[in-house]
Scaffold this motif. Structure first.
Motif, PDB file in Angstrom:
ATOM      1  N   PRO A   1      19.223  -9.832  -3.670  1.00 33.34           N
ATOM      2  CA  PRO A   1      19.516 -11.230  -3.988  1.00 33.34           C
ATOM      3  C   PRO A   1      20.944 -11.627  -3.616  1.00 33.34           C
ATOM      4  N   GLU A   2      21.871 -10.706  -3.766  1.00 26.25           N
ATOM      5  CA  GLU A   2      23.273 -11.012  -3.467  1.00 26.25           C
ATOM      6  C   GLU A   2      23.458 -11.317  -1.988  1.00 26.25           C
ATOM      7  N   TYR A   3      22.853 -10.513  -1.122  1.00 25.48           N
ATOM      8  CA  TYR A   3      22.995 -10.748   0.312  1.00 25.48           C
ATOM      9  C   TYR A   3      22.247 -12.015   0.720  1.00 25.48           C
ATOM     10  N   ALA A   4      21.083 -12.231   0.117  1.00 23.78           N
ATOM     11  CA  ALA A   4      20.331 -13.455   0.419  1.00 23.78           C
ATOM     12  C   ALA A   4      21.127 -14.694   0.048  1.00 23.78           C
ATOM     13  N   ALA A   5      21.813 -14.644  -1.087  1.00 21.70           N
ATOM     14  CA  ALA A   5      22.641 -15.782  -1.502  1.00 21.70           C
ATOM     15  C   ALA A   5      23.773 -16.022  -0.514  1.00 21.70           C
ATOM     16  N   ARG A   6      24.354 -14.937   0.000  1.00 20.94           N
ATOM     17  CA  ARG A   6      25.411 -15.078   1.013  1.00 20.94           C
ATOM     18  C   ARG A   6      24.868 -15.737   2.272  1.00 20.94           C
ATOM     19  N   MET A   7      23.659 -15.353   2.667  1.00 21.56           N
ATOM     20  CA  MET A   7      23.070 -15.925   3.877  1.00 21.56           C
ATOM     21  C   MET A   7      22.719 -17.410   3.671  1.00 21.56           C
ATOM     22  N   ALA A   8      22.240 -17.749   2.486  1.00 27.04           N
ATOM     23  CA  ALA A   8      21.954 -19.151   2.199  1.00 27.04           C
ATOM     24  C   ALA A   8      23.236 -19.969   2.207  1.00 27.04           C
ATOM     25  N   ALA A   9      24.299 -19.413   1.633  1.00 23.76           N
ATOM     26  CA  ALA A   9      25.587 -20.113   1.638  1.00 23.76           C
ATOM     27  C   ALA A   9      26.143 -20.239   3.050  1.00 23.76           C
ATOM     28  N   LEU A  10      25.835 -19.257   3.894  1.00 22.70           N
ATOM     29  CA  LEU A  10      26.288 -19.297   5.284  1.00 22.70           C
ATOM     30  C   LEU A  10      25.612 -20.412   6.068  1.00 22.70           C
ATOM     31  N   GLY A  11      24.395 -20.774   5.644  1.00 26.51           N
ATOM     32  CA  GLY A  11      23.695 -21.860   6.321  1.00 26.51           C
ATOM     33  C   GLY A  11      22.238 -21.593   6.633  1.00 26.51           C
ATOM     34  N   PHE A  12      21.733 -20.403   6.277  1.00 27.46           N
ATOM     35  CA  PHE A  12      20.315 -20.133   6.513  1.00 27.46           C
ATOM     36  C   PHE A  12      19.458 -20.991   5.589  1.00 27.46           C
ATOM     37  N   ASP A  13      18.331 -21.442   6.138  1.00 27.55           N
ATOM     38  CA  ASP A  13      17.444 -22.358   5.415  1.00 27.55           C
ATOM     39  C   ASP A  13      16.341 -21.630   4.656  1.00 27.55           C
ATOM     40  N   PHE A  14      16.093 -20.373   5.023  1.00 29.49           N
ATOM     41  CA  PHE A  14      14.933 -19.624   4.539  1.00 29.49           C
ATOM     42  C   PHE A  14      15.384 -18.183   4.386  1.00 29.49           C
ATOM     43  N   VAL A  15      15.424 -17.696   3.126  1.00 28.41           N
ATOM     44  CA  VAL A  15      15.902 -16.330   2.898  1.00 28.41           C
ATOM     45  C   VAL A  15      14.848 -15.538   2.132  1.00 28.41           C
ATOM     46  N   THR A  16      14.556 -14.361   2.638  1.00 31.71           N
ATOM     47  CA  THR A  16      13.597 -13.453   2.019  1.00 31.71           C
ATOM     48  C   THR A  16      14.355 -12.372   1.265  1.00 31.71           C
ATOM     49  N   ILE A  17      13.819 -11.975   0.118  1.00 29.34           N
ATOM     50  CA  ILE A  17      14.383 -10.857  -0.636  1.00 29.34           C
ATOM     51  C   ILE A  17      13.319  -9.784  -0.792  1.00 29.34           C
ATOM     52  N   GLY A  18      13.606  -8.596  -0.271  1.00 27.18           N
ATOM     53  CA  GLY A  18      12.773  -7.420  -0.523  1.00 27.18           C
ATOM     54  C   GLY A  18      11.316  -7.603  -0.195  1.00 27.18           C
ATOM     55  N   SER A  19      10.459  -6.992  -1.005  1.00 26.98           N
ATOM     56  CA  SER A  19       9.004  -7.115  -0.874  1.00 26.98           C
ATOM     57  C   SER A  19       8.364  -6.631  -2.157  1.00 26.98           C
ATOM     58  N   ASP A  20       7.090  -6.964  -2.318  1.00 26.85           N
ATOM     59  CA  ASP A  20       6.375  -6.505  -3.511  1.00 26.85           C
ATOM     60  C   ASP A  20       6.383  -4.979  -3.612  1.00 26.85           C
ATOM     61  N   ALA A  21       6.190  -4.300  -2.494  1.00 27.89           N
ATOM     62  CA  ALA A  21       6.177  -2.835  -2.506  1.00 27.89           C
ATOM     63  C   ALA A  21       7.537  -2.272  -2.906  1.00 27.89           C
ATOM     64  N   ARG A  22       8.608  -2.862  -2.390  1.00 27.43           N
ATOM     65  CA  ARG A  22       9.951  -2.389  -2.734  1.00 27.43           C
ATOM     66  C   ARG A  22      10.261  -2.678  -4.203  1.00 27.43           C
ATOM     67  N   PHE A  23       9.842  -3.847  -4.691  1.00 22.08           N
ATOM     68  CA  PHE A  23      10.084  -4.164  -6.101  1.00 22.08           C
ATOM     69  C   PHE A  23       9.343  -3.180  -7.007  1.00 22.08           C
ATOM     70  N   MET A  24       8.097  -2.867  -6.658  1.00 26.00           N
ATOM     71  CA  MET A  24       7.329  -1.934  -7.469  1.00 26.00           C
ATOM     72  C   MET A  24       7.976  -0.555  -7.453  1.00 26.00           C
ATOM     73  N   ALA A  25       8.378  -0.104  -6.272  1.00 24.40           N
ATOM     74  CA  ALA A  25       9.002   1.209  -6.172  1.00 24.40           C
ATOM     75  C   ALA A  25      10.315   1.261  -6.938  1.00 24.40           C
ATOM     76  N   ALA A  26      11.123   0.204  -6.811  1.00 29.26           N
ATOM     77  CA  ALA A  26      12.411   0.178  -7.506  1.00 29.26           C
ATOM     78  C   ALA A  26      12.230   0.146  -9.018  1.00 29.26           C
TER      79      ALA A  26
END
Length: 259
Positions: free
Chosen positions: A213-238
């Motif tokens: 989420p931290e990197y996604a927020a940086r990318m959104a602040a940089l100017g990206f319009d669409f930011v993805t965070i992780g995945s369902d599989a990564r969230f489950m594993a984590a």
């Protein structure tokens, strides 16, 4: 509401990623507050029938359904649109010709070559879907190779191309760096900034995949319009790893209160 409508209203899109081919996990993700969810048919383990069930599950919430297709193959692209996807992310777009061919698969004539038969899209998006589909559907060309960087302006100038999506891992490989999300290699970071700047110049929306989420927020602040965070599989594993780790680290002495 479509991605383009949200963007025109000034919104940033927080996108979730679905690698697990299951309707219940997709429905669970749909209830967590994402703006959009992307079913990964390229590197996930999802086939067409699983994707249809997942699209149906996503429809239980006002979440925009997106699919990353395995390749720039017209039949798969059109079939996923007919199934109800409102966004298509297409990998390995390396030239203006690739981009033009991709865009043509997204639009009904006279703007493109999409065949008419929106069997589930009618249910998901209304009986007037056919008349509004060309505007509703959003196409992302993935920028992830050296060829794409070399041809970037020509790709971005493709009529009808709505957006680009950066795959940081493949982009890193193309630049001789270690593949990873949330890039730290200066070559990859410079390329990300360059792609975003050129997309802005051409009036094309830009998205990027992130691990945190931290990197996604940086990318959104940089100017990206669409930011993805992780995945369902990564969230489950984590989450599972954190629970197991917490248990393993807890002393198993007998509690003083008896339970």
């Amino acid at each position: 509401m479509s991605l383009k409508q949200k963007w025109r209203a000034g919104e940033k899109i927080l996108n979730g990623w679905l690698a697990i081919p299951d309707s219940f996990s997709a429905e669970t993700m749909a209830h967590q507050g994402w703006d959009s969810l992307t079913i990964d048919m390229q590197h996930g383990v999802t086939d067409y029938l699983a994707a249809v069930r997942m699209l149906t599950a996503i429809s239980t919430r006002p979440v925009i359904p997106v699919v990353r297709v395995p390749w720039r193959e017209p039949g798969v692209i059109m079939k996923m649109l007919d199934a109800g996807a409102l966004g298509i992310i297409c990998p390995m777009i390396n030239s203006a010709a690739d981009a033009a061919d991709f865009v043509s698969c997204l639009r009904y004539p006279p703007l493109g070559q999409r065949s008419f038969g929106p069997i589930r899209a009618l249910l998901a998006h209304g009986g007037d879907y056919g008349s509004k589909a060309n505007e509703l559907v959003t196409g992302f060309a993935m920028i992830e190779t050296q060829a794409a960087l070399d041809n970037l302006d020509a790709i971005l100038a493709t009529p009808g191309l709505d957006a680009i999506y950066i795959g940081p891992a493949d982009l890193a490989l193309a630049l001789g760096a270690t593949p990873r999300f949330d890039p730290v290699d200066e070559r990859v970071i410079a390329a990300v900034h360059h792609v975003l700047a050129r997309a802005r110049h051409h009036g094309v929306y830009a998205g990027i995949h992130n691990a945190t989420p931290e990197y996604a927020a940086r990318m959104a602040a940089l100017g990206f319009d669409f930011v993805t965070i992780g995945s369902d599989a990564r969230f489950m594993a984590a989450g599972a790893a954190a629970a197991v780790g917490a248990f393993r680290a807890t002393p198993l002495d007998a509690p003083s209160n008896g339970y």
